[in-house]
Scaffold this motif. Structure first.
Motif, mmCIF file in Angstrom:
data_model
loop_
_atom_site.group_PDB
_atom_site.id
_atom_site.type_symbol
_atom_site.label_atom_id
_atom_site.label_comp_id
_atom_site.label_asym_id
_atom_site.label_seq_id
_atom_site.Cartn_x
_atom_site.Cartn_y
_atom_site.Cartn_z
ATOM 1 N N GLN A 3 -0.504 -7.259 -0.816
ATOM 2 C CA GLN A 3 -0.283 -6.153 0.102
ATOM 3 C C GLN A 3 -1.054 -6.420 1.389
ATOM 4 O O GLN A 3 -2.154 -6.954 1.372
ATOM 5 C CB GLN A 3 -0.763 -4.850 -0.534
ATOM 6 N N ASP A 4 -0.472 -6.051 2.528
ATOM 7 C CA ASP A 4 -1.129 -6.224 3.810
ATOM 8 C C ASP A 4 -2.335 -5.299 3.883
ATOM 9 O O ASP A 4 -2.205 -4.082 3.816
ATOM 10 C CB ASP A 4 -0.148 -5.909 4.936
ATOM 11 N N THR A 5 -3.538 -5.860 4.018
ATOM 12 C CA THR A 5 -4.746 -5.045 4.007
ATOM 13 C C THR A 5 -4.915 -4.225 5.285
ATOM 14 O O THR A 5 -5.746 -3.327 5.323
ATOM 15 C CB THR A 5 -5.997 -5.913 3.800
ATOM 16 N N ALA A 6 -4.142 -4.492 6.310
ATOM 17 C CA ALA A 6 -4.231 -3.702 7.530
ATOM 18 C C ALA A 6 -3.776 -2.265 7.290
ATOM 19 O O ALA A 6 -4.193 -1.350 7.992
ATOM 20 C CB ALA A 6 -3.393 -4.334 8.634
ATOM 21 N N ASP A 7 -2.930 -2.055 6.285
ATOM 22 C CA ASP A 7 -2.413 -0.726 5.982
ATOM 23 C C ASP A 7 -3.238 0.009 4.928
ATOM 24 O O ASP A 7 -2.944 1.152 4.615
ATOM 25 C CB ASP A 7 -0.966 -0.823 5.493
ATOM 26 N N VAL A 8 -4.246 -0.644 4.377
ATOM 27 C CA VAL A 8 -5.037 -0.049 3.300
ATOM 28 C C VAL A 8 -6.257 0.643 3.892
ATOM 29 O O VAL A 8 -6.966 0.079 4.716
ATOM 30 C CB VAL A 8 -5.490 -1.121 2.287
ATOM 31 N N ARG A 9 -6.486 1.870 3.439
ATOM 32 C CA ARG A 9 -7.687 2.602 3.859
ATOM 33 C C ARG A 9 -8.709 2.504 2.730
ATOM 34 O O ARG A 9 -8.406 2.832 1.591
ATOM 35 C CB ARG A 9 -7.346 4.060 4.132
ATOM 36 N N THR A 50 -5.446 4.288 -2.224
ATOM 37 C CA THR A 50 -4.318 4.332 -3.162
ATOM 38 C C THR A 50 -4.794 4.298 -4.611
ATOM 39 O O THR A 50 -4.181 4.918 -5.476
ATOM 40 C CB THR A 50 -3.349 3.167 -2.905
#
Length: 64
Positions: A3-9, A50
């Motif tokens: 998963q692209d970590t730029a979208d993970v908070r 998430t």
């Protein structure tokens, strides 16, 4: 695929504890037992938001 970590908070242990209404020690126990995935930054942990949502949506077991 990763998963692209730029979208993970990522949340701190204190933020997770507040969201879940538990102590920070409980969050550390969940992380160390593998029930709550986390990554380590130096001496502290960060938990993907998430993962917290997934744990909060799990059914609660009736132990009584």
């Amino acid at each position: 695929m990763a998963q692209d970590t730029a979208d993970v908070r990522f949340l701190t242990v204190a933020e997770v504890a507040e969201m879940m209404r538990v102590s920070k020690m409980t969050v550390y126990r969940l992380v160390h037992s593998g029930e709550l995935p986390a990554i380590r930054f130096g001496k502290s942990f960060r938990v993907p938001e998430t993962a917290v949502d997934a744990v909060r949506q799990r059914p609660v077991a009736d132990v009584g």
